[in-house]
Structure formats: structure tokens, C-alpha cells
Design an enzyme around this catalytic site. Structure first.
Site, PDB file in Angstrom:
ATOM      1  N   GLU A   1      -3.230   8.158   8.040  1.00  0.00           N
ATOM      2  CA  GLU A   1      -1.764   8.005   7.971  1.00  0.00           C
ATOM      3  C   GLU A   1      -1.094   8.724   9.145  1.00  0.00           C
ATOM      4  OE1 GLU A   1      -0.598   5.970   5.588  1.00  0.00           O
ATOM      5  OE2 GLU A   1       1.505   6.193   6.113  1.00  0.00           O
TER       6      GLU A   1
ATOM      7  N   HIS B   1      -7.252   2.841   3.724  1.00  0.00           N
ATOM      8  CA  HIS B   1      -7.054   3.638   4.939  1.00  0.00           C
ATOM      9  C   HIS B   1      -8.371   3.833   5.702  1.00  0.00           C
ATOM     10  CE1 HIS B   1      -3.162   4.715   3.201  1.00  0.00           C
ATOM     11  NE2 HIS B   1      -2.838   5.342   4.323  1.00  0.00           N
TER      12      HIS B   1
ATOM     13  N   ASP C   1       0.878  -1.174   0.000  1.00  0.00           N
ATOM     14  CA  ASP C   1       0.000   0.000   0.000  1.00  0.00           C
ATOM     15  C   ASP C   1       0.917   1.227   0.000  1.00  0.00           C
ATOM     16  OD1 ASP C   1      -2.507   1.485   0.379  1.00  0.00           O
ATOM     17  OD2 ASP C   1      -1.780   1.905   2.394  1.00  0.00           O
ATOM     18  N   SER C   2       0.313   2.393  -0.138  1.00  0.00           N
ATOM     19  CA  SER C   2       1.105   3.630  -0.092  1.00  0.00           C
ATOM     20  C   SER C   2       1.566   3.936   1.333  1.00  0.00           C
ATOM     21  CB  SER C   2       0.253   4.802  -0.582  1.00  0.00           C
ATOM     22  OG  SER C   2      -0.871   4.949   0.274  1.00  0.00           O
TER      23      SER C   2
HETATM   24  N1  DGL Z   1      -4.781   3.177   0.774  1.00  0.00           N
HETATM   25  C1  DGL Z   1      -4.875   3.633  -0.550  1.00  0.00           C
HETATM   26  C2  DGL Z   1      -6.085   3.171  -1.316  1.00  0.00           C
HETATM   27  O1  DGL Z   1      -6.652   2.162  -0.977  1.00  0.00           O
HETATM   28  C3  DGL Z   1      -4.210   4.878  -1.050  1.00  0.00           C
HETATM   29  C4  DGL Z   1      -4.263   6.130  -0.242  1.00  0.00           C
HETATM   30  C5  DGL Z   1      -3.332   7.180  -0.805  1.00  0.00           C
HETATM   31  O2  DGL Z   1      -2.128   6.958  -0.753  1.00  0.00           O
HETATM   32  O3  DGL Z   1      -3.826   8.222  -1.317  1.00  0.00           O
HETATM   33  O4  DGL Z   1      -6.468   3.754  -2.297  1.00  0.00           O
END
Ligand code: DGL
Length: 267
Positions: free
Chosen positions: A156, A190, A13-14
Site C-alpha cells: 500500500e 496486495h 478492495d481495501s
Molecule cells: N487486499 C486485501 C486482501 O486481499 C486486504 C488487505 C488489508 O486491507 O488488510 O485480503
């Protein structure tokens, strides 16, 4: 050389969002090893271009390919939209699953025939991926997708229960107030971190966390290919492209257990 069955499952993930998927995953697969990458150096994916997100996916997949995994779970909606194809190409015969199809299926099961809402990052909403997937699975439901990018940073940063978080959630969900959907897909990994505030703002709406359907899909893939590990204690390793300390801090809450050994990864 590890047998394929004993290789870890890769997940990325990010940032900490994918830990909401990992949490569900570990309950179902306590014997599996997992290698989790939080690409926090490039956070947030939701504000990047399609080309950038696709390149991040490629680099992470190349790393997983090199270390050897048995299944790759893209625990990020945004990365699934913009990098699933390239990640599959890099991984070759290693199976790859992403979160969008699982989320759309779960929504259709939960609220068949009724109005569906989606909240996701800016670029996931822009892509139209969820409405398109719901249609391609045969759903004719009315779908309203709304970007709630500010939620990503709240989670985050570990802001899960502050007055500010409550205000942002209430404000950004306002497009749903006049005619609330029956079900709301948490279309960013998230967002389960804020589900208590989301539910408070939209009482009576069924919140759909795609993680459960995604984990079922992982179970199917592993069982079909004979790759489920029946015994042993699973080990989870956390690799972070940004700062391992802040990842561990916010991540522990989302995962529901302390993260003490996140390491820096330079890709
Ligand atoms: N958790 C991520 C998603 O499911 C990305 C959130 C992000 O980095 O903007 O899209």
C-alpha cells in the site's frame, strides 16, 4: 438508461491490492468499463473485526447497486471472507464473485496432492477460509496458512523493492523454510506486488495468484448471462474513500499503467 450489457463491472478492495486483479482483468476484457473502489479510509481490512469488514462490504455494495453495475468482483480476500454473503444479499440479481474459491481451485490445479501454503491477512488466516475451501473442493492436501499482514502495508505504501521490504518478506515467511510447500497461495490481493521477493525467499515454490482463476470465473459468468461487451474501448474509473493521490502513486505501479484520475468517494 444504460442497457445491462453496457454497465460497468464493479470491483473493490481495501486499497491498491485489487489492482493486481484489475491488471489481469483488463488484459482479458479491454472492452469492458470498470468502476474500482479502493476503500482506503478503512485500510487495512486485515486488522478489523468481522462486523466492521461486513459493514464496509455492505456500504460499498449499496453504492454499486445505486449506480448500476452488471457484475461485482470482490478483489479482496478479507472482504470475501467476511462480506460475501451480505454483499450478495444487497446486490440481489447482480452476480457477485469473490476470490477465495478461485484461489483454492487454482492451487488444487497447480499442485494437486502436494503440500499447499497460504499467506494472507491476519483475519483471513484466522477464519480458516482457505483450508476449509480446499477441503470442500475435495482436496486432502496438507495446508499451512501463515499471516503476513506486514506485506499489506509495504504494498500500500509502494515499498516493493527496498531493503526493508526484503527483510520483512524474509522474516515473515520463515514458518515455511523447514518444510516448504509445493505451492503458495497469495491469499491477499496486495501480495502479487511482492512476488519477486517472495519467490526469492522461497525458490522452487510455485506462487499461485488467484486473480487468473477469478478472471476466468468472471468471463464465464458474463458469457453465460450474455453480458460480455464485444466492442468499444473500456474505461476505468477509480474511486477512493481516503486520499486519491497516495492511492494513485502506489496503485500505478501495481496496475502497470498510470492512474491520473482517481476521485474521492464519500460513502
Ligand atoms: N487486499 C486485501 C486482501 O486481499 C486486504 C488487505 C488489508 O486491507 O488488510 O485480503
Amino acid at each position: 438508461m444504460k442497457t445491462v450489457k453496457n454497465r460497468p463491472i464493479g470491483m473493490f478492495d481495501s486499497g491498491v491490492g485489487g489492482l493486481s486483479v484489475l491488471r489481469v482483468f483488463l488484459r482479458k476484457f479491454p472492452t469492458e468499463d470498470v468502476l474500482y473502489i479502493g476503500d482506503t479510509a478503512h485500510f487495512p481490512y486485515g486488522e478489523k473485526t468481522p462486523e466492521e469488514i461486513s459493514a464496509y462490504g455492505r456500504h460499498i455494495a449499496e453504492y454499486f447497486k445505486e449506480v448500476g453495475i452488471k457484475l461485482l468482483v470482490i478483489a479482496c480476500n478479507t472482504a470475501t471472507v467476511y462480506s460475501l454473503d451480505v454483499v450478495k444479499e444487497v446486490m440481489g440479481d447482480i452476480p457477485v464473485i469473490g476470490v477465495i474459491e478461485a484461489g483454492a481451485r487454482a492451487a488444487l490445479e497447480a499442485v494437486k496432492g502436494k503440500k499447499i501454503g497460504v499467506i494472507a491477512t491476519k483475519v483471513t488466516v484466522k477464519s480458516g477460509a482457505y483450508p476449509a475451501m480446499i477441503r470442500s473442493l475435495g482436496g486432502g492436501e496438507k495446508v499451512l496458512a501463515v499471516p503476513t499482514q506486514r506485506f499489506v502495508s509495504l504494498v500500500e505504501d509502494g515499498e516493493l523493492d527496498t531493503d526493508y521490504a526484503r527483510r520483512v518478506v524474509r522474516e515473515d515467511l520463515s514458518p515455511f523454510y523447514e518444510d516448504p510447500p509445493s505451492g503458495l497461495i497469495l491469499g491477499c490481493t496486495h501480495f502479487p506486488g511482492l512476488s519477486h521477493l517472495i519467490q526469492e525467499a522461497l525458490p522452487g515454490v510455485v506462487l499461485i495468484d488467484p486473480a487468473y482463476a477469478l478472471v476466468d470465473e468472471a468471463a464465464d459468468v458474463l458469457a453465460k448471462s450474455g453480458l460480455l461487451r464485444e466492442d468499444g474501448d473500456g474505461r476505468v474509473q477509480f474511486l477512493v474513500t481516503g486520499d486519491p493521490e497516495s492511492f494513485s502513486h502506489s496503485g500505478s505501479v501495481l496496475l502497470g499503467r498510470p492512474i491520473t484520475d482517481a476521485r474521492k468517494l464519500i460513502l
